[in-house]
Design a protein around this motif. Structure first.
Motif, PDB file in Angstrom:
ATOM      1  N   TRP A  22      -3.657   0.164   9.228  1.00 52.40           N
ATOM      2  CA  TRP A  22      -5.122   0.477   8.810  1.00 52.40           C
ATOM      3  C   TRP A  22      -5.712   1.337   9.788  1.00 52.40           C
ATOM      4  O   TRP A  22      -6.773   1.966   9.650  1.00 52.40           O
ATOM      5  CB  TRP A  22      -5.839  -0.753   8.400  1.00 52.40           C
ATOM      6  N   GLU A  66      -0.717   4.600  -0.269  1.00 50.59           N
ATOM      7  CA  GLU A  66      -1.420   5.310   1.105  1.00 50.59           C
ATOM      8  C   GLU A  66      -0.467   5.599   2.171  1.00 50.59           C
ATOM      9  O   GLU A  66      -0.457   6.142   2.871  1.00 50.59           O
ATOM     10  CB  GLU A  66      -2.205   4.171   1.594  1.00 50.59           C
ATOM     11  N   TYR A  81       0.892  -1.138   0.141  1.00 44.68           N
ATOM     12  CA  TYR A  81       0.098   0.008   0.057  1.00 44.68           C
ATOM     13  C   TYR A  81       0.915   1.281  -0.005  1.00 44.68           C
ATOM     14  O   TYR A  81       0.703   2.153   0.678  1.00 44.68           O
ATOM     15  CB  TYR A  81      -0.817   0.191   1.236  1.00 44.68           C
TER      16      TYR A  81
END
Length: 445
Positions: free
Chosen positions: A338, A279, A276
């Motif tokens: 997350w 992100e 990721y």
């Protein structure tokens, strides 16, 4: 035969006297050439062994090799204000953070992040702590302050970002107290696959593997081949744990495993994830209070797709089990990642990722000839040639467009410059790396 072509040789004859025979000079010269070749070969081998003993430190260097206690920690120059940055992510102004430690792990897109840090430091005239003689800090030995180029006790640096085996106290002593610590992790099975293909040829115990798919053969019974004390063995088991300075051979049931993971969480302000990456860069940009242009990137040090067979379900499971310490580390920071995204805001994250990708695409059209990465043989400018693994040229690179406007010319070149060339541009002494490259080129390795 003329005298010019012969040389007398004495021998004992059957009658008790000396007989004189003649050896042709070409035969003598042939023996002399062979002798010279053997002597030169022995000297060259001795030189390589001497170079090896200097350039490759012992794998299990103890902490006794660290900088002696009592050495003054980082002391900012008089009149140099410390950067005080309020917590980012909230409404209000913040100041860009310029004191950064990037613990560069292997095979995790870390070369791409390194380029981002090089560009930011160069743009703002920041002081890097660079290695001396090579492009890493005597990896796989533990990092020590004395390994920094032009190090003096009390020296203070803005950015540390080259490969090392992490030693927190030694690194901590080189940067201001408010420095930001970051690193990047990757799914351990995928990392193992990449590391196996990249480093396998320099890990001697893999030479026993005879099958066409050496990775699958190894994972069928890793303990049959793996030697924890073997040369470069650290590349092929729990490499993240090793890079972060821990024992990669710890018993998975040991309480130390969880203690080490929590220690990483305590020491690092942000742990990025390779899967990721966009992100991660959005979170990094927010943490450091940087501009969008500061985190633009092209993927560097990537391999040809044909050279990277994906692990099947069963092999993936086996690779994960083989790297169980890294798997626990990754699971922990995947969950915390997350949580950070949730705190940042899902919609806000989606908007900023989209903006980053649009900006990257815009730069791709401006900078890259053909719009994509190419094989090493197709790279036209030697300054754009990436470092290749031993025995193969599987790393892709780029061709810079010939006509780029003045506004983007410098940024394009910096974004596409491979690590070794960028380090030389920044004035790093890389004599060991250059000599090793010369030897590899000469021997066509």
């Amino acid at each position: 035969m003329s005298k010019a072509a012969t040389q007398p040789i004495r021998a004992w004859g059957s009658s008790g006297g000396f007989l004189v025979s003649e050896m042709p000079l070409p035969q003598k010269k042939r023996w002399e050439s062979m002798a010279k070749g053997l002597v030169l070969g022995a000297l060259f081998t001795s030189f390589l062994l001497l170079l090896y003993s200097y350039a490759v430190p012992p794998l299990h260097a103890g902490l006794a090799s660290m900088t002696p206690e009592g050495v003054a920690p980082c002391s900012p120059a008089p009149g140099e204000p410390e950067t005080v940055t309020p917590a980012n992510g909230s409404v209000g102004e913040c100041q860009p953070r310029r004191d950064i430690v990037f613990m560069k792990t292997h095979k995790t897109a870390s070369s791409t992040l390194l380029n981002i840090l090089f560009r930011f430091g160069q743009k703002h005239g920041l002081k890097f702590a660079f290695p001396n003689g090579r492009n890493d800090f005597d990896y796989p030995a533990f990092f020590a302050r004395s390994l920094v180029q032009d190090y003096r006790p009390g020296a203070c640096f803005n950015i540390i970002c080259n490969h090392m085996r992490f030693h927190y106290d030694e690194v901590r002593g080189l940067v201001p107290p408010n420095a930001t610590f970051i690193t990047v992790l990757r799914d351990p099975a995928r990392l193992f696959e990449s590391s196996f293909h990249y480093f396998g040829s320099v890990v001697p115990f893999t030479w026993k593997l005879s099958g066409r798919d050496k990775l699958a053969e190894f994972l069928e019974d890793p303990n049959r081949y793996y030697d924890p004390n073997g040369y470069n063995a650290h590349y092929l088991r729990n490499l993240l744990f090793f890079d972060l300075g821990y024992d990669s051979g710890l018993d998975p049931g040991s309480p130390q495993v969880q203690e080490h993971i929590l220690e990483v969480e305590h020491r690092f302000h942000l742990v990025l994830l390779q899967e990721y990456f966009d992100e991660s860069l959005v979170l990094l940009k927010d943490l450091l209070c940087w501009e969008l242009e500061d985190v633009l990137y092209f993927k560097l040090n990537a391999r040809r797709a044909s050279a990277v067979p994906r692990l099947s379900g069963e092999l993936y499971r086996r690779a994960t089990a083989w790297n169980v310490l890294d798997a626990r580390l990754y699971r922990h920071f995947n969950a915390s990642f997350w949580r950070k995204v949730e705190a940042f805001g899902q919609e806000r994250m989606a908007r900023e990722v989209a903006a980053l990708r649009r900006a990257n695409e815009h730069m791709r059209r401006i900078c890259i000839d053909g719009g994509h990465a190419v094989d090493a043989a197709a790279i036209q400018d030697s300054a754009m040639q990436p470092w290749q693994p031993l025995g193969t040229k599987s790393i892709l690179g780029y061709n810079l467009k010939k006509s780029i406007g003045q506004r983007h010319a410098q940024l394009c070149r910096r974004m596409l410059t491979p690590e070794i060339q960028y380090l030389m541009d920044l004035g790093v002494n890389l004599w060991v790396t250059k000599l090793w490259k010369f030897i590899r080129d000469f021997l066509q390795w």
